[in-house]
Design a protein around this motif. Structure first.
Motif, PDB file in Angstrom:
ATOM      1  N   LEU A  34       1.120  -0.843  -0.090  1.00 20.80           N
ATOM      2  CA  LEU A  34      -0.166  -0.121  -0.021  1.00 20.80           C
ATOM      3  C   LEU A  34       0.707   1.193   0.003  1.00 20.80           C
ATOM      4  CD1 LEU A  34      -2.729   1.319   0.307  1.00 20.80           C
ATOM      5  CD2 LEU A  34      -2.374   1.124   2.790  1.00 20.80           C
ATOM      6  N   THR A  35       0.686   2.085  -1.125  1.00 25.12           N
ATOM      7  CA  THR A  35       1.436   3.521  -1.133  1.00 25.12           C
ATOM      8  C   THR A  35       0.447   4.660  -0.759  1.00 25.12           C
ATOM      9  OG1 THR A  35       2.778   2.403  -2.707  1.00 25.12           O
ATOM     10  CG2 THR A  35       2.870   4.636  -2.258  1.00 25.12           C
ATOM     11  N   LEU A  36       0.743   5.200   0.195  1.00 25.34           N
ATOM     12  CA  LEU A  36       0.112   6.342   0.655  1.00 25.34           C
ATOM     13  C   LEU A  36       0.078   7.613  -0.343  1.00 25.34           C
ATOM     14  CD1 LEU A  36       0.220   6.138   4.430  1.00 25.34           C
ATOM     15  CD2 LEU A  36      -1.525   5.065   2.967  1.00 25.34           C
ATOM     16  N   THR A  37      -0.671   7.910  -1.199  1.00 22.19           N
ATOM     17  CA  THR A  37      -0.518   8.869  -2.337  1.00 22.19           C
ATOM     18  C   THR A  37      -1.187  10.230  -2.387  1.00 22.19           C
ATOM     19  OG1 THR A  37      -2.108   7.653  -3.509  1.00 22.19           O
ATOM     20  CG2 THR A  37       0.372   6.953  -4.203  1.00 22.19           C
ATOM     21  N   TYR A  38      -2.483  10.084  -1.560  1.00 26.92           N
ATOM     22  CA  TYR A  38      -3.307  11.080  -1.489  1.00 26.92           C
ATOM     23  C   TYR A  38      -3.527  11.701  -2.904  1.00 26.92           C
ATOM     24  CZ  TYR A  38      -2.271  10.340   3.584  1.00 26.92           C
ATOM     25  OH  TYR A  38      -2.235   9.953   4.789  1.00 26.92           O
ATOM     26  N   HIS A  39      -3.591  11.123  -3.859  1.00 25.12           N
ATOM     27  CA  HIS A  39      -3.819  11.622  -5.050  1.00 25.12           C
ATOM     28  C   HIS A  39      -5.204  11.770  -5.658  1.00 25.12           C
ATOM     29  CE1 HIS A  39      -4.477   7.330  -5.855  1.00 25.12           C
ATOM     30  NE2 HIS A  39      -5.141   7.552  -6.687  1.00 25.12           N
ATOM     31  N   TRP A  40      -5.997  11.327  -5.069  1.00 20.37           N
ATOM     32  CA  TRP A  40      -7.512  11.609  -5.341  1.00 20.37           C
ATOM     33  C   TRP A  40      -8.475  11.586  -3.950  1.00 20.37           C
ATOM     34  CZ3 TRP A  40      -8.148  10.935 -10.790  1.00 20.37           C
ATOM     35  CH2 TRP A  40      -9.462  11.253 -11.346  1.00 20.37           C
ATOM     36  N   PHE A  41      -9.230  12.624  -3.920  1.00 18.16           N
ATOM     37  CA  PHE A  41     -10.193  12.426  -2.744  1.00 18.16           C
ATOM     38  C   PHE A  41     -11.776  12.153  -3.304  1.00 18.16           C
ATOM     39  CE2 PHE A  41     -13.393  13.569   0.313  1.00 18.16           C
ATOM     40  CZ  PHE A  41     -12.622  13.595   1.663  1.00 18.16           C
ATOM     41  N   LEU A  42     -12.363  11.191  -2.825  1.00 25.22           N
ATOM     42  CA  LEU A  42     -13.451  10.923  -3.461  1.00 25.22           C
ATOM     43  C   LEU A  42     -14.877  11.064  -2.589  1.00 25.22           C
ATOM     44  CD1 LEU A  42     -14.812   9.760  -6.090  1.00 25.22           C
ATOM     45  CD2 LEU A  42     -14.591   7.496  -5.065  1.00 25.22           C
ATOM     46  N   PRO A  43     -15.499  12.224  -2.850  1.00 27.91           N
ATOM     47  CA  PRO A  43     -16.705  12.336  -1.907  1.00 27.91           C
ATOM     48  C   PRO A  43     -17.534  11.569  -2.632  1.00 27.91           C
ATOM     49  CG  PRO A  43     -15.990  14.375  -3.082  1.00 27.91           C
ATOM     50  CD  PRO A  43     -14.912  13.151  -3.705  1.00 27.91           C
ATOM     51  N   LYS A  44     -18.646  10.911  -1.789  1.00 31.08           N
ATOM     52  CA  LYS A  44     -19.839  10.221  -2.280  1.00 31.08           C
ATOM     53  C   LYS A  44     -21.186  11.064  -2.066  1.00 31.08           C
ATOM     54  CE  LYS A  44     -17.838   6.477  -3.826  1.00 31.08           C
ATOM     55  NZ  LYS A  44     -18.136   5.128  -3.539  1.00 31.08           N
ATOM     56  N   ALA A  45     -21.943  11.424  -3.288  1.00 25.22           N
ATOM     57  CA  ALA A  45     -23.131  11.987  -3.360  1.00 25.22           C
ATOM     58  C   ALA A  45     -24.220  11.083  -2.964  1.00 25.22           C
ATOM     59  CB  ALA A  45     -23.174  12.684  -4.746  1.00 25.22           C
ATOM     60  N   VAL A  46     -25.055  11.577  -2.121  1.00 23.16           N
ATOM     61  CA  VAL A  46     -26.340  10.500  -1.738  1.00 23.16           C
ATOM     62  C   VAL A  46     -27.100  10.951  -2.863  1.00 23.16           C
ATOM     63  CG1 VAL A  46     -27.764   9.576  -0.058  1.00 23.16           C
ATOM     64  CG2 VAL A  46     -25.447  10.343   0.620  1.00 23.16           C
ATOM     65  N   ARG A  47     -27.421  10.146  -3.865  1.00 31.78           N
ATOM     66  CA  ARG A  47     -28.334  10.283  -5.061  1.00 31.78           C
ATOM     67  C   ARG A  47     -29.766   9.721  -4.792  1.00 31.78           C
ATOM     68  NH1 ARG A  47     -25.140  10.427  -9.785  1.00 31.78           N
ATOM     69  NH2 ARG A  47     -26.966   9.227 -10.871  1.00 31.78           N
TER      70      ARG A  47
END
Length: 344
Positions: free
Chosen positions: A241-254
């Protein structure tokens, strides 16, 4: 003869009065019937069982059932039980699924101006405070309005899975170690372009096929939040596991807008208000337990690496052109990207 006419008059008058009273009562009858109508809410998504996001949906399901006095019949189907993500997204648009969740980047083809809210095209969010400034303010409301107009769903709240990192069979410590690596991506062009610029070999696959793809060698790596790595047991097939913090993914409650609009005002308010409450708590839990999840992965035999600040800066530099490319979809898309970045 006159007496009969008088009698007829009184009978007709009573009949008219009764008919009028019945007519006046009809709206109340219809309102009462509508108030007692049951609204089925199939809540289906692909998040792992036991993850903070799935736990929040489970708690929200209970709230909808209890606080609606049974008028909403909420049913919860996690971990892809009702289909792959693409199927659930389409179902939420046409109303066969009333609720699902996904990153706003899933709207790339229909509403590209809100796709950037899902972290596209990488490194757009600086930190969690930046995420909150964007999604919990006017921009988050604007994204929901656009989604309603263009896709038929309303974003009633935003949860999150957090920053994504790279899980791989061999360590990823720099660009050279990433070169040619077959990494799973969603079936969205922006994700493919992101990893191509970094020298990897992006492989589009459905979310639920990642375990088998790792085990058979179709892919060498994937990028994910920590909770999903644990929940879907991907760590069994890849131990780095490489901690990259490259993409933050919010999740819309649709939520399907037509279904929401079909309900009485009090139930609409219940759906919106309770969603915001449950997923505000979900965000707190998600962030508070990040280190705990990392320690759990270590205990499961996963070796943890950290991408250096220098390497991360190189990744960001190489993928920077995607902002202009993604913004070229429309003036509205570029304006939204600029607004998001300005808040960071």
């Amino acid at each position: 003869m006159n007496r009969n006419k008088g009698l007829d008059f009184h009978i007709n008058r009573r009949t008219l009065v009764k008919a009028g009273a019945a007519a006046l009562a009809m709206p109340a009858v219809f309102a009462s019937a509508r108030a007692q109508e049951k609204y089925v809410a199939k809540i289906a998504h692909t998040e792992a069982v036991g993850s903070p996001l799935t736990n929040a949906f489970e708690a929200w399901t209970k709230t909808l059932n209890e606080k609606s006095d049974g008028r909403i019949e909420a049913q919860h189907f996690p971990a892809g039980q009702l289909g792959k993500l693409g199927d659930l997204l389409e179902g939420s648009r046409i109303g066969t699924i009333q609720v699902t969740t996904a990153g706003p980047d899933s709207e790339e083809a229909i509403a590209p101006e809100i796709a950037a809210f899902g972290g596209a095209p990488g490194f757009i969010y600086k930190d969690e405070a930046h995420v909150d400034a964007v999604l919990q303010g006017p921009l988050g409301e604007e994204a929901s309005r656009i989604a309603r107009e263009k896709t038929g769903v309303e974003f009633v709240a935003y949860g999150e899975t957090g920053f994504r990192h790279v899980l791989s069979k061999t360590p990823v410590t720099d660009l050279d170690s990433l070169k040619g690596m077959k990494i799973r991506v969603p079936e969205l062009r922006i994700w493919v372009d992101f990893w191509k610029l970094l020298g990897a070999n992006p492989t589009p696959l459905p979310y639920t096929e990642q375990y088998s793809a790792l085990s058979t060698g179709i892919i060498d790596a994937l990028d994910s939040d920590l909770y999903s790595i644990i929940g879907f047991k991907w760590y069994e097939q890849a131990k780095n596991l490489t901690l990259t913090y490259h993409w933050f993914l919010p999740k819309a409650v649709r939520v399907n807008a037509a279904w929401l609009d079909s309900m009485p005002a009090d139930l609409q308010e219940l759906v919106r208000t309770s969603a915001k409450e449950h997923f505000a708590e979900q965000r707190k839990v998600n962030r508070a337990n990040t280190e705990k999840a990392l320690e759990e992965l270590k205990s499961l035999g996963v070796e943890v690496h950290r991408l250096s600040d220098e390497q991360r800066a190189k990744w960001a530099e190489l993928t920077e052109p995607l902002f202009a490319d993604f913004g070229s979809k429309s003036p509205e898309t570029q304006q939204m990207i600029d607004k998001i970045r300005a808040l960071g």
